[in-house]
Design an enzyme around this catalytic site. Structure first.
Site, PDB file in Angstrom:
ATOM      1  N   ASP A 241     -23.648 -22.537  11.486  1.00 31.35           N
ATOM      2  CA  ASP A 241     -22.134 -23.119  11.292  1.00 31.35           C
ATOM      3  C   ASP A 241     -21.341 -21.905  11.583  1.00 31.35           C
ATOM      4  OD1 ASP A 241     -23.458 -25.353  10.608  1.00 31.35           O
ATOM      5  OD2 ASP A 241     -22.561 -25.469   8.889  1.00 31.35           O
ATOM      6  N   ASP A 396     -22.645 -36.846  10.549  1.00 33.68           N
ATOM      7  CA  ASP A 396     -22.183 -36.185   9.036  1.00 33.68           C
ATOM      8  C   ASP A 396     -22.089 -37.434   8.157  1.00 33.68           C
ATOM      9  OD1 ASP A 396     -22.081 -33.814  10.269  1.00 33.68           O
ATOM     10  OD2 ASP A 396     -20.206 -34.189  11.020  1.00 33.68           O
TER      11      ASP A 396
HETATM   12  O1  1PR Z   1     -17.071 -33.355  15.439  1.00 37.06           O
HETATM   13  O2  1PR Z   1     -18.295 -32.885  17.356  1.00 37.06           O
HETATM   14  O3  1PR Z   1     -16.544 -31.167  16.849  1.00 37.06           O
HETATM   15  O4  1PR Z   1     -18.658 -31.439  16.049  1.00 37.06           O
HETATM   16  C1  1PR Z   1     -18.450 -30.578  14.729  1.00 37.06           C
HETATM   17  C2  1PR Z   1     -19.782 -30.095  14.120  1.00 37.06           C
HETATM   18  O5  1PR Z   1     -19.738 -29.410  13.095  1.00 37.06           O
HETATM   19  C3  1PR Z   1     -20.682 -31.442  13.560  1.00 37.06           C
HETATM   20  O6  1PR Z   1     -22.142 -31.207  14.338  1.00 37.06           O
HETATM   21  C4  1PR Z   1     -20.569 -31.198  12.230  1.00 37.06           C
HETATM   22  O7  1PR Z   1     -21.745 -31.537  11.680  1.00 37.06           O
HETATM   23  C5  1PR Z   1     -20.416 -29.709  11.983  1.00 37.06           C
HETATM   24  N1  1PR Z   1     -19.549 -29.314  10.691  1.00 37.06           N
HETATM   25  C6  1PR Z   1     -18.417 -29.712  10.662  1.00 37.06           C
HETATM   26  N2  1PR Z   1     -17.810 -29.184   9.566  1.00 37.06           N
HETATM   27  C7  1PR Z   1     -18.829 -28.432   8.881  1.00 37.06           C
HETATM   28  C8  1PR Z   1     -18.899 -28.140   7.482  1.00 37.06           C
HETATM   29  O8  1PR Z   1     -19.923 -27.633   6.980  1.00 37.06           O
HETATM   30  N3  1PR Z   1     -17.572 -28.075   6.912  1.00 37.06           N
HETATM   31  N4  1PR Z   1     -21.239 -28.406   9.500  1.00 37.06           N
HETATM   32  C9  1PR Z   1     -19.999 -28.834   9.580  1.00 37.06           C
HETATM   33  C10 1PR Z   1     -22.181 -29.012   9.537  1.00 37.06           C
HETATM   34  C11 1PR Z   1     -24.188 -29.181   8.609  1.00 37.06           C
HETATM   35  C12 1PR Z   1     -25.456 -28.685   8.978  1.00 37.06           C
HETATM   36  C13 1PR Z   1     -26.069 -27.575   8.115  1.00 37.06           C
HETATM   37  C14 1PR Z   1     -26.996 -28.313   7.463  1.00 37.06           C
HETATM   38  C15 1PR Z   1     -28.090 -27.573   6.667  1.00 37.06           C
HETATM   39  N5  1PR Z   1     -23.094 -28.531   8.657  1.00 37.06           N
HETATM   40  O9  1PR Z   1     -25.173 -27.878  10.350  1.00 37.06           O
HETATM   41  O10 1PR Z   1     -26.275 -26.520   8.815  1.00 37.06           O
HETATM   42  O11 1PR Z   1     -26.434 -29.092   6.426  1.00 37.06           O
HETATM   43  O12 1PR Z   1     -27.471 -26.786   5.795  1.00 37.06           O
HETATM   44  P1  1PR Z   1     -28.451 -26.443   4.293  1.00 37.06           P
HETATM   45  O13 1PR Z   1     -30.041 -26.112   5.154  1.00 37.06           O
HETATM   46  O14 1PR Z   1     -27.859 -25.074   4.069  1.00 37.06           O
HETATM   47  O15 1PR Z   1     -28.486 -27.387   3.418  1.00 37.06           O
HETATM   48  P2  1PR Z   1     -17.555 -32.030  16.301  1.00 37.06           P
END
Ligand code: 1PR
Length: 542
Positions: A241, A396
């Protein structure tokens, strides 16, 4: 002819074995260029049909759809020169669609003729397993070849395709691969070699294969190990991320249930390119970058992720997915971009797949309201040009508990993890903007509808589990997996190697993704693979 880069110093009289690359502009050929350059060779990109005729060694990586490819080859006047080149006996390496193009026709574009150098047809997989066939699978070797030098025969290579070649003459099969059916996964006739899999995305084994082609090695080899059946490996994916911190540096961050701030600051777990390199070395089967603040309206040319992709693809030879901000938008200077243009820029910079998050929710909401496909949504447009295997939907979701299934009109599942008031049912609510906004749409409906619109894979996150180390949400994954026939990547919550075994044993997910445990070096990827080995088919750590 445009010489891309030339490595090495050549003395007068040296013959420079230039590799000519046929790029018709439909996808990621950067990795092919990077792979050849890593071997110290120069690459020239075809600019005119004369360049094809003048080539000494031609590499043709096909990306996208068969119809789109053949139409562009016709428009550019490349069909006849390609046939002439192929009939000339000079070395040729076709990759993916570059192999399919050699055949007479394809079910993907009825009515359009292929090059017809090889007899037979390209067919769509008509099988029960997920299509596209995505991931690392082996090869059953059918004949000796110069490209096998240095390989032992039990390597796995990266595949991503919904169509396979049905060769009329079985003697052209160099290898076959099993995925419910046995199909021809590479061909060899004279100096023509072509693979359905992607050597440029197949780590050190793929690079070895390239090296054998590029070096002009003519000695045929039959590897020591000849398998009779191959198995698709479950993929282990490292996710980064990425966002700017308050100092303006681009960092890999990690949230707890999507909250990436600690004591008011954005968590900084490292530099994107460096971390991706580390995960490649440790055996990651794919790497995913998510630009988590992609919903902000940056000018496209300033997107720092383009630089990250360009740099990463120079040293990382496994598939790269990029997500965040893939949608139509107008930047702060008033310039408008289409999602297709944003995706194109990412593919040119080294991405193999793009992932759409927030926009997918809005697209599905609009589609369900009218029941009419417009053909104009980001999912439809990008899959039309680049193929559905290139379009991943990142979901999400967050649990919403209900007392009974008829309380809401969403797909509700019984749950063994009761809600705060003892509820024994829940639905999985889609969110947008990184979980900031919940919508009246469930993840099962979203996934099913995105498949209908042309998506090729689901990246299934889970806000409740993200960063908790509590394990994957098995109920969520099963609910979505049962609703689609495209591959599903389980994401969020991995806290140990045992959680990967659990997700593969209890769900049909084709891949499992983690972030926190890899970034914090709690469990290296090699440990996950060692733990799975013997229970689940994996690609061995290099
Ligand atoms: O909405 O098309 O602009 O895409 C934004 C992207 O960014 C989406 O894929 C969304 O999942 C991701 N995203 C947005 N905000 C966050 C955040 O964390 N605040 N991250 C985010 C999503 C989830 C996974 C993470 C897993 C594994 N993070 O990417 O890597 O949950 O984590 P873990 O193994 O530590 O539990 P758009």
């Amino acid at each position: 002819m445009f010489r891309h880069f030339l490595h090495g110093i050549y003395a007068a009289g040296d013959t420079i074995d230039m590799i000519t690359l046929l790029d018709y502009g439909a996808g990621n050929v950067r990795s092919v260029i990077n792979a050849i350059e890593k071997l110290g060779e120069g690459v020239s990109i075809v600019q005119t049909s004369g360049d094809i005729l003048a080539a000494e060694k031609l590499v043709f990586p096909g990306v996208g759809s068969f119809g789109n490819m053949i139409r562009i080859l016709h428009q550019k006047g490349y069909m006849a020169p390609l046939s002439d080149y192929l009939n000339s006996g000079r070395p040729f390496l076709g990759i993916c669609l570059g192999m399919q193009a050699l055949f007479e026709k394809s079910e993907e574009a009825p009515g359009l003729k292929g090059l017809g150098i090889l007899k037979g047809c390209v067919r769509r997989f008509n099988i029960k397993r997920s299509v596209p066939h995505i991931g690392w699978n082996g090869v059953n070797i059918k004949q000796a070849s110069p490209i096998f030098t240095g390989l032992n025969g039990n390597e796995k290579f990266y595949f991503v395709h919904s169509y396979y070649v049905d060769a009329a003459d079985p003697s052209v099969a160099l290898t076959t691969t099993d995925y419910e059916i046995e199909f021809v996964s590479s061909v060899q006739t004279g100096n023509i070699i072509a693979t359905q899999f992607h050597p440029e995305k197949s780590g050190t084994s793929g690079l070895r294969l390239f090296e054998n082609f590029v070096s002009g090695n003519r000695e045929t080899t039959l590897p020591a190990s000849i398998s009779t059946e191959t198995t698709l490996a479950k993929r282990i994916i490292a996710c980064l991320d990425v966002r700017s911190n308050d100092q303006g540096d681009l960092v890999v961050t990690k949230g707890d249930q999507y909250d990436v701030r600690e004591d008011g600051n954005v968590r900084n777990l490292g530099k994107p390119v460096e971390l991706a390199g580390r995960y490649y070395e440790e055996g990651a089967d794919e790497i995913t970058f998510l630009n988590i603040t992609g919903f902000r309206d940056f000018p496209l040319e300033d997107m720092p992720m383009l630089h990250v992709l360009r740099e990463t693809s120079k040293t990382v030879f496994v598939p790269l997915t990029i997500g965040g901000g893939i949608r139509d938008y107008t930047d702060k200077n008033g310039k408008t971009y289409t999602a297709l243009e944003v995706a194109a820029e990412y593919f040119r910079s080294g991405a193999d797949k793009i992932s759409i998050g927030s926009d997918a929710v809005l697209i599905v909401e609009a589609y369900l309201k009218t029941g009419q496909k417009t053909g104009k949504s980001a999912i439809e447009k990008i899959s039309e040009v680049y193929g559905n295997q290139a379009v991943v939907i990142s979901i999400d979701p967050r649990r919403v508990y209900v007392r009974s299934p008829d309380q809401v009109s969403h797909t509700v599942v019984p749950t063994d993890i009761p809600g705060p008031k003892g509820e024994t049912y829940c639905w999985f609510q889609c969110t947008i903007k990184g979980g900031r906004e919940g919508r009246d749409l469930d993840a099962v409906t979203l996934a099913r509808t995105c498949e209908e619109l042309g998506a090729g894979e689901i990246l299934l996150n889970c806000i409740d589990r993200d960063g908790t180390n509590a394990g994957f949400d098995i109920e969520l994954i099963n609910a979505v997996k049962q609703a689609v026939s495209i591959p599903v990547i389980a994401s969020s919550g991995a806290g140990s190697a045992a959680h990967f075994l659990e997700v593969f044993e209890k769900t049909g997910a084709e891949a499992a993704l983690a972030a926190g445990i890899f970034h914090r070096k709690e469990v290296p990827i090699s440990n996950v693979k060692a733990y799975l080995n013997g229970n689940v088919e994996i690609r061995p750590t290099p």
